[in-house]
Design an enzyme around this catalytic site. Sequence first.
Site, PDB file in Angstrom:
ATOM      1  N   ALA A  83       0.834  -1.163  -0.142  1.00  0.00           N
ATOM      2  CA  ALA A  83      -0.070  -0.003  -0.027  1.00  0.00           C
ATOM      3  C   ALA A  83       0.790   1.467  -0.083  1.00  0.00           C
ATOM      4  O   ALA A  83       1.904   1.212   0.132  1.00  0.00           O
ATOM      5  CB  ALA A  83      -0.936   0.046   1.113  1.00  0.00           C
ATOM      6  N   LYS A  84       0.369   2.160  -0.134  1.00  0.00           N
ATOM      7  CA  LYS A  84       1.090   3.724  -0.019  1.00  0.00           C
ATOM      8  C   LYS A  84      -0.155   4.709   0.246  1.00  0.00           C
ATOM      9  O   LYS A  84      -1.297   4.618  -0.015  1.00  0.00           O
ATOM     10  CB  LYS A  84       1.751   4.005  -1.291  1.00  0.00           C
ATOM     11  CG  LYS A  84       3.211   5.087  -1.068  1.00  0.00           C
ATOM     12  CD  LYS A  84       4.146   4.429  -0.535  1.00  0.00           C
ATOM     13  CE  LYS A  84       5.470   5.178  -0.241  1.00  0.00           C
ATOM     14  NZ  LYS A  84       6.473   4.025   0.022  1.00  0.00           N
TER      15      LYS A  84
END
Length: 420
Positions: free
Chosen positions: A109-110
Amino acid sequence: MIVTETTHVSPLSSARGQLAKCVEILGLDRGLHERLAFPDRVVQTNSPVRMDDGTIRMFAGYRVQHNNALGPYKGGLRFHPTVTMDEVTALAMLMTWKCALVGLPYGGAKGGVTVDPKQLSLGELERLVRRFAADMVLVFDPQKDIPAPDVNTSPREMAWIMDTWSVNKGYAAPGVVTGKPIAIGGSLGRLEATGRGVVTIADELLKFKGRKLAGSTIAVQGFGNVGSVAAHLAHQQGGRVVAVSDVTGGYHNPDGLDIPAMIRYVQANGNLAGYPDATPVSNEELVLLQVDVLIPAALEAVITEANADRVKAEFIVEGANGPITPGADAILEKRGITVVPDILANAGGVVVSYFEWVQGISRLFWTEDEVNNRLNTIMVRSFSQVAGLVTSKGISFRMAAYSIGVGRVADAHKHRGLFP
Ligand code: NAD
């Protein structure tokens, strides 16, 4: 539609171009390719923040959950004026491959907020971080999605997020973020982990090439968390660090720099500007120096098609994320310059983030030696797996690292099947 080629260098099209090459090497089918090319979930927030002058400003925030085939989503939060959904999506995808490559039970994720935090007062920044965390209270979760620091976020911001999330839930939840201060459940060794991993990888690469870190000449761009630790450890291990730089410029001494003195100088002055015991060089000149190992540890896209044919380093170990553009990468490969990619070279940070999460959940904390020894084991093992594929398939370190990461995620999908 699947993007199969890097037609322009938007971060997402480069990430998808990279994926397409791995899909070809691994012989994955079209359905799986498509599944890996798109994120599982994209969340956009618009957080209102009361400014010091009483006005209210809106800030756009993002969290992209790319893939959780192997475990909870994991990835940093970036606060920068150029943050876009496209960039965050590309970085989320890279986190999926990075975690899989080093064998962590995490997906990728980011997240980020489009803001220049240096333009905010401390109070405004804290209100923004806390409101963003509250707007993401259903997204972040120790079992589902665990943020960490990235560009312009640090243990301080992680502490605010942990506190906001815990207050909303009614219990203290140290496992909801990593990269926290030690006092509230951070891990010993986390701050140094990325730079430490970079040096372990440089050492392994030199051994693989029949060389040694001791006596090798090294240039490091960026003297922040990653660059200063990498320079310091390389220096301690007998490497001759001949050049380092920060945003104010670079410093060169062919006989080797006194890195501990430079760290003390930065602690006293805030940056390297005016450091007296070396010859000033520009950041552009630093990446073109004749050295054994170049460690770009500052920004993305510092080696491009405009300067790749003038790079004189024999080996490049990517401390930063994406310091070499795809076009430059092809030029370096043709010129026989070995590049160890970011997803392997700078994975030390997420490895110790994983240790921090495990310690938080188990409420059992490790010594710094335990952390560093376990980090070393993972980095050495991951390097050896990538180097094995480089040798057996005759491909670059970048393609080998990506193929291992993508292959493990693809394998997880094959085992898990497709719901419903
Ligand atoms: P940092 O903010 O601590 O340090 C960045 C350094 O780069 C500073 O010395 C700064 O002066 C310098 N810099 C900024 N602009 C520059 C320019 N134009 N030219 C030369 N130097 C410049 O950041 P960091 O945590 O060390 O991160 C550096 C890179 O490593 C980023 O790409 C980041 O995404 C990546 N990274 C960091 C971690 C981590 O755990 N910190 C983990 C993985 C990847």
